[in-house]
Design a protein around this motif. Structure first.
Motif, PDB file in Angstrom:
ATOM      1  N   LEU A   1      78.287  86.149  10.027  1.00  0.00           N
ATOM      2  CA  LEU A   1      76.923  86.651  10.166  1.00  0.00           C
ATOM      3  C   LEU A   1      76.417  87.056   8.791  1.00  0.00           C
ATOM      4  O   LEU A   1      76.858  88.053   8.217  1.00  0.00           O
ATOM      5  CB  LEU A   1      76.897  87.845  11.125  1.00  0.00           C
ATOM      6  N   ALA A   2      75.478  86.269   8.268  1.00  0.00           N
ATOM      7  CA  ALA A   2      75.063  86.421   6.876  1.00  0.00           C
ATOM      8  C   ALA A   2      73.697  87.079   6.727  1.00  0.00           C
ATOM      9  O   ALA A   2      73.141  87.091   5.630  1.00  0.00           O
ATOM     10  CB  ALA A   2      75.059  85.049   6.185  1.00  0.00           C
TER      11      ALA A   2
ATOM     12  N   SER B   1      72.282  94.570   8.563  1.00  0.00           N
ATOM     13  CA  SER B   1      73.548  94.758   9.296  1.00  0.00           C
ATOM     14  C   SER B   1      73.306  95.098  10.757  1.00  0.00           C
ATOM     15  O   SER B   1      74.129  94.772  11.618  1.00  0.00           O
ATOM     16  CB  SER B   1      74.387  95.846   8.632  1.00  0.00           C
ATOM     17  N   GLN B   2      72.193  95.758  11.068  1.00  0.00           N
ATOM     18  CA  GLN B   2      71.898  96.088  12.455  1.00  0.00           C
ATOM     19  C   GLN B   2      71.658  94.825  13.278  1.00  0.00           C
ATOM     20  O   GLN B   2      72.077  94.734  14.440  1.00  0.00           O
ATOM     21  CB  GLN B   2      70.688  97.018  12.530  1.00  0.00           C
TER      22      GLN B   2
ATOM     23  N   THR C   1      73.737  90.748  17.108  1.00  0.00           N
ATOM     24  CA  THR C   1      74.152  89.356  17.321  1.00  0.00           C
ATOM     25  C   THR C   1      75.608  89.288  17.766  1.00  0.00           C
ATOM     26  O   THR C   1      75.967  88.522  18.667  1.00  0.00           O
ATOM     27  CB  THR C   1      73.960  88.534  16.039  1.00  0.00           C
ATOM     28  N   ALA C   2      76.452  90.112  17.143  1.00  0.00           N
ATOM     29  CA  ALA C   2      77.875  90.136  17.508  1.00  0.00           C
ATOM     30  C   ALA C   2      78.054  90.570  18.959  1.00  0.00           C
ATOM     31  O   ALA C   2      78.892  90.018  19.691  1.00  0.00           O
ATOM     32  CB  ALA C   2      78.635  91.068  16.570  1.00  0.00           C
ATOM     33  N   LYS C   3      77.270  91.549  19.401  1.00  0.00           N
ATOM     34  CA  LYS C   3      77.352  92.006  20.788  1.00  0.00           C
ATOM     35  C   LYS C   3      76.944  90.889  21.750  1.00  0.00           C
ATOM     36  O   LYS C   3      77.571  90.705  22.808  1.00  0.00           O
ATOM     37  CB  LYS C   3      76.459  93.226  20.988  1.00  0.00           C
TER      38      LYS C   3
ATOM     39  N   SER D   1      79.925  90.640   5.918  1.00  0.00           N
ATOM     40  CA  SER D   1      80.235  91.352   4.685  1.00  0.00           C
ATOM     41  C   SER D   1      79.062  92.257   4.329  1.00  0.00           C
ATOM     42  O   SER D   1      77.907  91.927   4.609  1.00  0.00           O
ATOM     43  CB  SER D   1      80.478  90.371   3.531  1.00  0.00           C
ATOM     44  N   SER D   2      79.354  93.363   3.705  1.00  0.00           N
ATOM     45  CA  SER D   2      78.301  94.259   3.251  1.00  0.00           C
ATOM     46  C   SER D   2      77.541  93.618   2.096  1.00  0.00           C
ATOM     47  O   SER D   2      78.132  92.974   1.214  1.00  0.00           O
ATOM     48  CB  SER D   2      78.913  95.589   2.801  1.00  0.00           C
TER      49      SER D   2
END
Length: 346
Positions: free
Chosen positions: A10-11, A15-16, A21-23, A43-44
């Motif tokens: 996820l680029a 980050s939110q 998206t991950a959920k 990645s941060s």
């Protein structure tokens, strides 16, 4: 599936958005996540090197070169994470579709090839479909980070395999992956980039039989029944599909069909499948003013998820027709892309 591990990077800078998206991915593919066949990483942005002050001339006068530089770093971080996870690494993007049985096709090619290789391309487009050895992933990640500010990633990939003594890119044809995205990540404008060598169906196309095809489905443009009539290798496309619609194959000579494959829809037009339908075999061929047909039909199976597959190598009954009979109306168009028939040899 046990042979595949899918890693999604996820680029997004936000980050939110990545967390959301991950959920969604976890909710939709929970079984694969639980079995650790699907990993989602990010990645941060604080870990990224500087992405500004790039010289346009080094990028073939491309706009938004900061985004392209970030893409190089994105891939570098993904490659570095994937090192030691598998024997091979296949590079894909999130807006591609795959040819049927692409995994087994790649496995077969690797088993048979005698060539020394660093990169094998299973698509002619950019980053898509590039295959690497696991042992080269860390090197490639370092290479992308070393020159991320100098040129676009597809150029860097070419320089990488040349630096590893592979002068010419090995390209598998036909392409196994097609780009279907229409909005550029860099320019936020609609654009269409297609691989002209993509072939969704790869493998045995069955036997050559003499046949004529008829339908009462209104034809779209020049996608006529003859396009897909065995042994046709193009597509039929029709609209206004009703419960009385049919697609009929009449054979020049009686055949004994021992295997039949019929695929509707396509990777690019996934909604244009046959939603409700069955296949019938026919006997007693007759000639009518509007074409040919058979007097007696018998059902041999139904479509499932837009596909019909039938096999019986013990069959000895001759048929003269094969009919796709629609059983329910649908608002979507109907795209028949493949009709393959294997007949008993006398």
């Amino acid at each position: 599936m046990e042979k595949i591990l899918l890693v999604i990077y996820l680029a997004n800078n936000d980050s939110q958005i990545n967390v959301q998206t991950a959920k969604e991915i976890k909710a939709k593919f929970s079984e694969h996540v639980a079995e650790k066949r699907l990993l989602v990483i990010q990645s941060s942005t604080t870990s990224y090197p500087p992405l500004g002050n790039l010289k346009v001339g080094q990028w073939d006068k491309r706009k938004d070169i900061g985004y392209a530089a970030k893409q190089n770093v994105d891939y570098a971080y993904l490659l570095n994470f994937c090192a030691n996870l598998s024997h091979y690494y296949l590079m894909l993007e999130d807006d591609v579709v795959c040819a049927t049985n692409f995994v087994s096709i790649i496995q077969s090619y690797l088993h048979d090839t005698k060539l020394h290789w660093t990169t094998i391309s299973f698509s002619t487009l950019g980053f898509i479909g590039k295959l690497y050895h696991n042992t080269d992933l860390t090197r490639l990640a370092r290479f992308l980070l070393m020159f991320y500010r100098n040129m676009p990633g597809d150029h860097l990939l070419e320089l990488f395999h040349k630096s590893r003594a592979q002068e010419i890119l090995i390209t598998f044809r036909p392409s196994l992956f097609q780009h279907v995205g229409r909005v550029s990540s860099f320019h936020n404008i609609e654009m269409e980039i297609k691989d002209s060598e993509f072939d969704e169906d790869f493998g045995d196309w069955g036997d050559i039989v003499s046949a004529s095809c008829f339908t009462n489905i209104p034809i779209v443009l020049n996608y006529t029944p003859e396009n897909v009539c065995p042994p046709g290798n193009e597509v039929f496309w029709g609209k206004d599909v009703t419960a009385n619609s049919f697609f009929l194959i009449v054979f020049g000579n009686p055949i004994i069909a021992q295997k039949v494959l019929i695929y509707t829809g396509s990777a690019e037009y996934s909604k244009d499948i046959l939603y409700g339908g069955l296949v019938e075999e026919g006997r007693l061929k007759v000639y009518l003013d509007e074409g040919q047909t058979c007097l007696i039909f018998r059902q041999i199976g139904k479509f499932k998820n837009g596909r019909f597959e039938f096999e019986d190598k013990q069959r000895n009954k001759e048929i003269e027709c094969l009919r796709i009979q629609v059983t329910a109306p649908q608002k979507e168009w109907l795209r028949i892309r493949r009709i393959n028939i294997w007949v008993k040899k006398y």
